[in-house]
Design a protein around this motif. Structure first.
Motif, mmCIF file in Angstrom:
data_model
loop_
_atom_site.group_PDB
_atom_site.id
_atom_site.type_symbol
_atom_site.label_atom_id
_atom_site.label_comp_id
_atom_site.label_asym_id
_atom_site.label_seq_id
_atom_site.Cartn_x
_atom_site.Cartn_y
_atom_site.Cartn_z
ATOM 1 N N ARG A 1 0.834 -1.113 0.029
ATOM 2 C CA ARG A 1 -0.047 0.109 0.022
ATOM 3 C C ARG A 1 0.683 1.423 -0.133
ATOM 4 O O ARG A 1 0.478 2.215 -0.686
ATOM 5 C CB ARG A 1 -0.848 0.081 0.974
ATOM 6 C CG ARG A 1 -2.045 -1.120 1.086
ATOM 7 C CD ARG A 1 -2.941 -1.026 2.301
ATOM 8 N NE ARG A 1 -4.018 -1.973 2.040
ATOM 9 C CZ ARG A 1 -3.872 -3.257 2.609
ATOM 10 N NH1 ARG A 1 -2.811 -3.693 3.210
ATOM 11 N NH2 ARG A 1 -5.023 -4.270 2.359
ATOM 12 N N LYS A 2 1.852 1.279 0.760
ATOM 13 C CA LYS A 2 2.702 2.465 0.842
ATOM 14 C C LYS A 2 3.939 2.607 -0.633
ATOM 15 O O LYS A 2 4.307 3.333 -0.697
ATOM 16 C CB LYS A 2 3.489 2.265 2.103
ATOM 17 C CG LYS A 2 2.751 2.833 3.131
ATOM 18 C CD LYS A 2 3.542 2.947 4.588
ATOM 19 C CE LYS A 2 2.555 3.142 5.860
ATOM 20 N NZ LYS A 2 3.522 3.448 6.978
ATOM 21 N N ARG A 3 4.173 1.078 -1.044
ATOM 22 C CA ARG A 3 5.106 1.108 -1.995
ATOM 23 C C ARG A 3 4.730 0.801 -3.434
ATOM 24 O O ARG A 3 5.244 0.369 -4.252
ATOM 25 C CB ARG A 3 6.169 0.068 -1.572
ATOM 26 C CG ARG A 3 6.834 0.217 -0.323
ATOM 27 C CD ARG A 3 7.588 -0.924 0.017
ATOM 28 N NE ARG A 3 8.129 -0.667 1.438
ATOM 29 C CZ ARG A 3 9.075 -1.498 2.119
ATOM 30 N NH1 ARG A 3 8.940 -2.700 1.685
ATOM 31 N NH2 ARG A 3 9.648 -1.084 3.213
ATOM 32 N N ILE A 4 3.394 1.238 -3.674
ATOM 33 C CA ILE A 4 2.537 1.113 -4.816
ATOM 34 C C ILE A 4 3.316 1.989 -5.956
ATOM 35 O O ILE A 4 3.402 1.496 -7.157
ATOM 36 C CB ILE A 4 1.239 1.328 -4.812
ATOM 37 C CG1 ILE A 4 0.707 0.540 -6.089
ATOM 38 C CG2 ILE A 4 0.721 2.612 -4.614
ATOM 39 C CD1 ILE A 4 0.414 -0.840 -6.324
ATOM 40 N N ASP A 5 3.857 3.055 -5.395
ATOM 41 C CA ASP A 5 4.494 3.922 -6.474
ATOM 42 C C ASP A 5 5.676 3.168 -7.033
ATOM 43 O O ASP A 5 6.233 3.705 -7.890
ATOM 44 C CB ASP A 5 4.827 5.298 -5.645
ATOM 45 C CG ASP A 5 5.619 5.188 -4.483
ATOM 46 O OD1 ASP A 5 5.682 4.206 -3.920
ATOM 47 O OD2 ASP A 5 6.229 6.426 -3.979
ATOM 48 N N VAL A 6 6.561 2.572 -5.850
ATOM 49 C CA VAL A 6 7.617 1.925 -6.421
ATOM 50 C C VAL A 6 7.325 0.680 -7.484
ATOM 51 O O VAL A 6 7.952 0.707 -8.525
ATOM 52 C CB VAL A 6 8.446 1.178 -5.330
ATOM 53 C CG1 VAL A 6 9.663 0.411 -5.862
ATOM 54 C CG2 VAL A 6 8.760 2.313 -4.201
#
Length: 730
Positions: A569-574
């Motif tokens: 959820r926090k690393r979906i931009d990665v």
């Protein structure tokens, strides 16, 4: 039941509320009768401490605290008014009252009819302010904290609209002018009097360090939250002399008191000046800090200085006069014969522990700071002696290097000795080297001939042997370790979301040392490092095929996959950045391969499916990460959307799946038809999703449901649900 058993049961109740704060109300109501004024002192201590902890806990909501405060006022009043009350109980009761007072004020502002509650709170306040006079230091500290909370509640806040601001900031602004119980002017006057009473500990230069420290520690929030108190507070602080006691004989206790007071005042002033470095407050504080530091330096110097010699009466022996410090006995011994390192030249100490200490373990900034401070404080004469010693050692080494060989020990008549075995003298040694290095470049030969002419010892240049070649397995292990260290760096970097500005799509990779730049480097290493090497195969010496050129890239991809799924959820931009690089690399490689007529592997579809399969089982009905993932990745196909369709197996996930597909229909026209086909399949296969899917299909494919009904009628009223049913697309 014994007191110990009751304390044990109460401790279990406390553990319960620490795990779940929702039980605080029940536990407080059940335990209030247990630790009343007539209870055992151990029970009263536990109950008062439990109430202080409960009302100071930030986990309890403000509304719940306000309700609980109405329940405990009677108990607090009975405990604090007992003239023979235990000191520990009184301390906890005063701390609880400091937390309850703003809540009681907030309650009476909105409920003016409940005068009994306010009368109890007023009685508790009066009793605490009376205790403030002659109580022990431990109680006076708590009384100072209570007075601070009263001042905060009975003075004007910096927030112009207190009812819409911070709910914890309860101030005089919330009280209407025509309130039937509360008088704004009298409450403000009372707050001013309490502030003057607090500051009296500073103005009178009290020697009670605990009370003064407690007063100083409560002033920062008053200056920050109540600007009307700033002038009074700063006048008292800037007129306070924390070094007053230094004029008296300095005992160890006095030294600790002076240091504590000076540090507390200095930290308070620095904190206040940093909030507005260019404001008028900082202009008043800076000269005070400079005078304070100068006074502290003079006192420290005076303590270490001995008294001057004075004339003594006859028969009275004078004390030893202070003399100038003598330089330490620095012994500069000549270096013994043999090879020496640079450290030997600069080392004068004979202490083996210091000689063997590895200075490389000291961080470079710390070593530089220590060196500068040492050179600045060292005696000039001692420093000059050390420099002369280093110069003499370097001169001795230089003379030893140029010293000619002893002619008595050189063997020149080698023809007369049949058993002659050449020693390492200059001429013969150079001749042997030339015989062995015939193929060496002429420049090296000339360089080795020079020492022979000069008569000095000459040796050939030493070269390290080449490292042994790595086999493919070793290379893979080393690469895996490198990948692990690369991902370990990311945990120490700053989050790009905290930056005010970003470089945009035209940024350079690693243009700034943050997590965003590091992710860009890693994704490009995974996608572009082995680009064009996929069709190259390497064979070992035994003819077996070694690992391909893309093994390191695949290792980075696997590590990226694990990194994203650890907190997707926090690393979906990665994940989006990585897949964008994969998609771009696949297109570039396919374009280059079309010109050469060769096939190249593609990676985008494979890793997009793996990522989607990885986090789909962990989604919940209100999760928005699926919609964001589908909307931001560069390429979509029917296989990816079929994974989304599987979410409809769970009736609670139908809304999430169809909403994500509808977003693609509206916002991504190139994939609209494929998304609508997926919605049609959901309508056919999952009966629970038909109502919502039919609503979308009515708007975007209005003829679909009618065709399905006609198809059902033609098939003899067979149910259209289940796999294998035809889907009619318009």
């Amino acid at each position: 039941m014994s007191v110990a058993d009751q304390i044990r049961q109460l401790s279990d109740a406390r553990k319960l509320v620490l795990r779940d704060v929702n039980y605080y109300g029940q536990v407080i109501q059940a335990t209030l009768p247990i630790f009343g004024p007539s209870a055992h002192v151990e029970l009263r201590r536990w109950g008062a401490e439990f109430l202080a902890e409960a009302f100071a806990s930030p986990a309890i909501q403000l509304g719940q605290k306000e309700t609980l405060s109405l329940l405990v006022l009677d108990t607090l009043k009975n405990l604090v008014e007992d003239p023979n009350q235990d000191v520990l109980v009184l301390r906890s009761v005063i701390q609880t009252a400091a937390s309850v007072y703003p809540l009681a004020l907030r309650w009476i502002i909105s409920n003016a009819y409940d005068t009994n509650t306010w009368n109890n709170m007023t009685a508790i306040k009066a009793r605490i302010l009376r205790l403030w006079e002659n109580a022990p230091a431990t109680l006076r500290i708590c009384c100072i904290k209570f007075a601070q909370r009263v001042i905060l509640a009975q003075t004007a806040s910096i927030n112009p609209e207190p009812r819409r601001g911070d709910p914890l900031d309860i101030s005089l602004n919330m009280i209407p002018q025509n309130h039937s119980v509360l008088n704004v002017h009298s409450m403000e006057a009372e707050a001013t009097g309490l502030l003057d009473r607090m500051l009296g500990a500073l103005q009178e230069n009290s020697s009670d360090v605990l009370v003064v420290d407690a007063t100083l520690n409560t002033l920062s929030i008053l200056v920050r939250m109540r600007p009307t108190t700033t002038n009074r507070v700063m006048n008292a602080v800037l007129s306070f002399n924390p070094l007053k006691l230094a004029n008296a004989p300095m005992s160890p206790k006095t030294k600790v008191i002076v240091r504590s007071l000076e540090k507390t005042v200095r930290m308070l002033c620095i904190h206040l000046s940093r909030r507005d470095p260019k404001g008028p407050l900082a202009a008043r504080i800076q000269p005070y800090l400079e005078r304070l530091m100068q006074s502290r330096a003079e006192i420290s110097e005076g303590v270490s200085r001995k008294r001057a010699l004075t004339e003594q009466a006859d028969g009275i022996e004078a004390k030893r006069q202070r003399t100038a410090p003598s330089l330490p006995n620095l012994q500069i011994t000549p270096l013994p014969p043999g090879p020496h390192t640079l450290a030997d030249v600069f080392t004068f100490t004979q202490n083996e522990g210091l000689r063997k200490f590895d200075v490389a373990v000291v961080p470079a900034p710390l070593a530089a700071k220590i060196s500068v401070n040492t050179i600045a404080t060292i005696d000039p004469g001692l420093f000059e002696r050390a420099l002369d010693g280093i110069r003499s050692r370097l001169a001795e080494l230089h003379k030893a290097a140029e010293r000619p060989l002893d002619p008595d020990t050189t063997a020149l008549d080698v023809e007369d000795d049949d058993d002659y075995e050449p020693d390492y003298y200059a001429a013969e040694d150079t001749e042997q080297i030339l015989n062995k290095l015939d193929s060496a470049p002429s420049l090296q030969v000339r360089e080795m001939e020079k020492p022979a002419v000069l008569g000095a010892l000459a040796l050939p240049a030493y070269k390290l042997p080449p490292p042994p070649p790595l086999n493919p397995d070793q290379a893979v292990r080393v690469g895996q370790g490198t990948v692990t260290r690369v991902f370990g760096v990311m945990s120490t970097l700053s989050d790009p979301s905290t930056k005010k500005t970003k470089a945009g799509v035209n940024r350079l990779a690693a243009s700034s040392f943050d997590k965003d730049s590091w992710i860009t480097i890693i994704t490009r290493l995974a996608t572009r490092a082995a680009a064009g090497l996929n069709d190259i195969s390497v064979k070992d010496e035994d003819g077996s095929k070694a690992l391909g050129g893309t093994s390191l890239s695949n290792s980075i991809r696997e590590s990226l996959y694990v990194y994203v799924l650890e907190d997707f959820r926090k690393r979906i931009d990665v994940a989006v950045a990585w897949l964008s690089e994969e998609w771009y690399n696949d297109r570039v490689q396919q374009r280059a391969a079309s010109e050469d007529g060769r096939d190249v592997p593609v990676f985008y579809d494979k890793w997009a499916l793996r990522l989607l399969d990885g986090f789909l089982p962990y989604l919940h009905a209100q999760d928005k990460v699926l919609t964001r993932f589908l909307s931001e990745i560069p390429g979509l196909n029917a296989e990816l959307l079929s994974r989304v369709k599987t979410l409809c197996r769970d009736p609670s996930m139908v809304t999430l799946a169809l909403t994500s597909l509808l977003y693609l229909v509206v916002m991504r026209p190139p994939i609209r038809e494929t998304a609508l086909d997926t919605v049609q399949e959901i309508w056919v296969e999952y009966e629970e999703a038909r109502a919502m899917a039919g609503k979308y299909l009515t708007k975007w494919r209005p003829g679909f449901q009618e065709q399905q009904k006609q198809l059902v009628s033609a098939n003899g009223n067979a149910s259209p649900t289940g796999a294998g049913q035809p889907v009619v697309a318009t």
